[in-house]
Scaffold this active site. Structure first.
Site, short mmCIF file in Angstrom:
data_model
loop_
_atom_site.label_atom_id
_atom_site.label_comp_id
_atom_site.label_asym_id
_atom_site.label_seq_id
_atom_site.Cartn_x
_atom_site.Cartn_y
_atom_site.Cartn_z
N ASN A 188 0.87 -1.17 0.00
CA ASN A 188 0.00 0.00 0.00
C ASN A 188 0.91 1.22 0.00
OD1 ASN A 188 -1.82 2.04 0.44
ND2 ASN A 188 -2.20 1.51 2.60
N TRP A 189 0.98 1.88 -1.15
CA TRP A 189 1.92 3.01 -1.26
C TRP A 189 1.36 4.30 -0.69
CZ3 TRP A 189 4.16 2.32 -6.91
CH2 TRP A 189 5.06 1.25 -6.90
N LYS A 190 0.08 4.31 -0.35
CA LYS A 190 -0.54 5.53 0.20
C LYS A 190 -0.30 6.72 -0.77
CE LYS A 190 0.28 3.53 4.67
NZ LYS A 190 0.30 3.70 6.10
N HIS B 157 -9.22 1.08 4.87
CA HIS B 157 -7.94 1.29 5.57
C HIS B 157 -8.18 2.25 6.74
CE1 HIS B 157 -3.84 2.56 6.40
NE2 HIS B 157 -3.46 1.45 5.80
N GLU C 279 -6.59 4.70 7.78
CA GLU C 279 -6.42 6.12 7.46
C GLU C 279 -7.67 6.67 6.77
OE1 GLU C 279 -2.71 5.66 5.41
OE2 GLU C 279 -1.75 5.15 7.30
N GLU D 153 -5.09 -4.98 10.75
CA GLU D 153 -4.08 -3.95 10.90
C GLU D 153 -4.34 -3.17 12.19
OE1 GLU D 153 -2.15 -2.83 6.98
OE2 GLU D 153 -3.96 -1.63 7.11
N GLY E 279 2.72 2.28 10.67
CA GLY E 279 3.66 3.40 10.49
C GLY E 279 4.36 3.82 11.75
N SER F 133 3.80 -2.12 10.39
CA SER F 133 5.25 -2.14 10.53
C SER F 133 5.88 -3.48 10.20
CB SER F 133 5.66 -1.67 11.94
OG SER F 133 5.20 -0.35 12.16
N GLY G 206 3.01 -0.93 4.27
CA GLY G 206 3.13 0.46 3.85
C GLY G 206 4.59 0.81 3.62
N GLY G 207 5.24 1.37 4.64
CA GLY G 207 6.60 1.91 4.53
C GLY G 207 7.60 0.99 3.85
C1 PEP Z 1 -0.51 0.15 6.10
O1 PEP Z 1 -0.63 1.35 5.87
O2 PEP Z 1 -1.39 -0.62 5.71
C2 PEP Z 1 0.65 -0.28 6.87
C3 PEP Z 1 0.62 -1.46 7.39
O3 PEP Z 1 1.70 0.62 6.98
P1 PEP Z 1 3.16 0.29 7.61
O4 PEP Z 1 3.63 -1.00 7.02
O5 PEP Z 1 4.00 1.45 7.22
O6 PEP Z 1 2.97 0.18 9.10
#
Ligand code: PEP
Length: 247
Positions: free
Chosen positions: A9-11, A95, A97, A164, A170, A208, A229-230
């Site tokens: 997920n590149w956001k 999600h 966010e 999640e 994040g 994470s 994500g990251g």
């Molecule tokens: C996400 O946004 O779905 C996520 C899990 O982010 P991260 O891996 O950066 O915690």
């Protein structure tokens, strides 16, 4: 054994040029991997370019959102047909966010999933508790409420669940493998698919996930993959996650 599923997920990251550079360097790293489902969800503006480069590859293209109506006067929104014509076969819905910053309720999430499925798009449904809810021992209560509202009147066909925990997204703070497995076990039981190894519904962990913790998380019986994500923003790191997910 369910097939591992690793999703990026590149956001709100990466221009079209950056997307192309990522894919050109990532594809050769994973081209021989046949036993993991790999998915990338770039921003809307990069979908079409990504789709061209991913054609005939082993990588699935997804969007990060969808609107619950099929067309009309909804300025700034995106329809299932638009996503499909840009090359998407999947969509991430609900999600945290989106729930937090854009006030998406379980009811809205439910309508979005319904529209996506009616239009043949596969869905990754995100659920998870806040830190406060976990500390108050309300994790299962929250998951129950989100699953009830989001999946109301829907079949599980074409749906993957991503657990999640919001406190792990994040933050660099990953759930322990036991915490992840316990929540996934609860979700499997809730869905009525408990312990069925052959059951195709997959539950991904997100929060994470990094190359150095993927193997530990994937060692758990109910962890079928990850939503990342990251650590999905660099080709080397995302490729390491894909390789590390093979059980
Ligand atoms: C996400 O946004 O779905 C996520 C899990 O982010 P991260 O891996 O950066 O915690």
């Amino acid at each position: 054994m369910r097939r591992p599923f690793i999703s990026a997920n590149w956001k709100m990251n990466k221009t079209i040029e950056e997307t192309e550079a990522f894919i050109n360097s990532f594809l050769p790293m994973v081209k021989d991997i046949t036993d993991v489902d790999i998915l990338i969800a770039p921003p809307f503006t990069s979908l079409s370019a990504a789709s061209g480069l991913l054609k005939s590859s082993n990588v699935i293209l997804a969007s990060q959102n969808i609107y619950h109506e099929e067309k009309g006067a909804y300025t700034g929104e995106i329809s299932p047909d638009m996503l499909k014509s840009a090359g998407c076969t999947s969509v991430i819905i609900g999600h945290s966010e989106r729930r937090q910053y854009f006030s998406e309720t379980d009811e809205v999430v439910n309508r979005k999933i319904s529209t996506a499925r009616n239009n043949g798009l596969e869905v990754i449904l995100c659920i998870g508790e806040s830190l406060e809810e976990r500390e108050e021992n309300r994790t299962f209560e929250v998951l129950d409420k989100q699953l009830t509202g989001s999946l109301k009147s829907l079949s599980l066909d074409g749906i993957t669940i991503a657990y999640e925990p919001i406190w792990a997204i994040g933050t660099g703070k990953t759930a322990t493998k036991e915490q992840a497995n316990e929540a996934h076990g609860y979700i499997r039981e809730w869905l009525g698919i408990n312990k069925e190894d052959s059951d195709p519904v997959r539950i991904l962990y997100g929060g994470s996930v990094k190359p150095d913790n993927i193997e530990e998380l994937m060692s758990q019986p109910y962890v079928d993959g990850a939503l990342v994500g990251g650590a999905s923003l660099k080709p080397e790191s995302f490729a390491a996650l894909v390789t590390g997910s093979i059980k």
